[in-house]
Design a protein around this motif. Sequence first.
Motif, PDB file in Angstrom:
ATOM      1  N   ASN A  83     -18.060   6.173  -4.758  1.00 63.50           N
ATOM      2  CA  ASN A  83     -19.009   5.233  -4.593  1.00 63.50           C
ATOM      3  C   ASN A  83     -18.599   3.831  -5.622  1.00 63.50           C
ATOM      4  O   ASN A  83     -18.624   2.873  -5.134  1.00 63.50           O
ATOM      5  N   TYR A  87     -17.716   0.147  -4.620  1.00 64.93           N
ATOM      6  CA  TYR A  87     -18.139  -1.056  -5.239  1.00 64.93           C
ATOM      7  C   TYR A  87     -17.425  -2.106  -5.887  1.00 64.93           C
ATOM      8  O   TYR A  87     -17.299  -3.219  -5.843  1.00 64.93           O
ATOM      9  N   ILE A 118     -25.397  -8.996  -4.823  1.00 63.43           N
ATOM     10  CA  ILE A 118     -26.003  -7.763  -3.712  1.00 63.43           C
ATOM     11  C   ILE A 118     -25.911  -8.007  -2.386  1.00 63.43           C
ATOM     12  O   ILE A 118     -25.416  -7.139  -1.419  1.00 63.43           O
ATOM     13  N   SER A 122     -23.398  -6.028   0.508  1.00 65.39           N
ATOM     14  CA  SER A 122     -24.168  -5.124   1.283  1.00 65.39           C
ATOM     15  C   SER A 122     -23.421  -4.351   2.415  1.00 65.39           C
ATOM     16  O   SER A 122     -23.965  -3.385   2.744  1.00 65.39           O
ATOM     17  N   THR A 124     -20.692  -2.781   1.992  1.00 63.23           N
ATOM     18  CA  THR A 124     -20.155  -1.657   1.357  1.00 63.23           C
ATOM     19  C   THR A 124     -21.365  -0.791   0.989  1.00 63.23           C
ATOM     20  O   THR A 124     -21.324   0.412   1.047  1.00 63.23           O
ATOM     21  N   THR A 125     -22.604  -1.264   0.785  1.00 63.67           N
ATOM     22  CA  THR A 125     -23.968  -0.202   0.369  1.00 63.67           C
ATOM     23  C   THR A 125     -24.181   0.225   1.530  1.00 63.67           C
ATOM     24  O   THR A 125     -24.483   1.442   1.806  1.00 63.67           O
TER      25      THR A 125
END
Length: 203
Positions: A83, A87, A118, A122, A124-125
Amino acid sequence: MIAIALNQRIKGLTFFRTAFFLPTVCSIVALTLLWKWIFNSDFGLLNILLSYIGVSGPAWLSDEHWAMPAMIIQGVWGGLGVNMILYLAALQSVPKDLYEAAEIDGANGWHKLIYITIPSISPTTFFILVTSIIGALQDFQRFMIMTEGGPNYATTTVVYYLFLNAFRYMKMGYASAMAWVLGIIILIITIINFKLSKKWVHY
């Protein structure tokens, strides 16, 4: 937060990135055995460290109230590396022009994080969210090695229960039905995530 920290120009950056990513390339069996020793109630490293601050550590893997939290701790640690790399790649692709424009408008670091960083990462989130949920629902090896589903079925995951029915109790039909139901559940959750992503994922 770790990815943001490791995206800065700090001393020893390569070392820290390698340290966080190292568990990803190690054998899951070796890492699980290492954590089994860390969580050992008698001579485990975690309880020894807790004793230094006057805390009596629990029987992590043999107490049904603490077994699953212990597995969650190990699982979060094991997933940090992948992760973090995802990121990091996303953070480095955020256009610098956006930060410069925000600074001209008087934005501080918090504003840039909330309104630029952020939203920009997003996608990737969203990817991490979907793959993590699928991976969690299919988790098996760690539970088999560390707890064998115990104590008192406290850490018996769906896949481990499927394994027990298929290869220990020889209920192949029942296990096959469980596999199909699990697959359908994963599909439904994934579709819901894709539907909800339209509200918060920015491409």
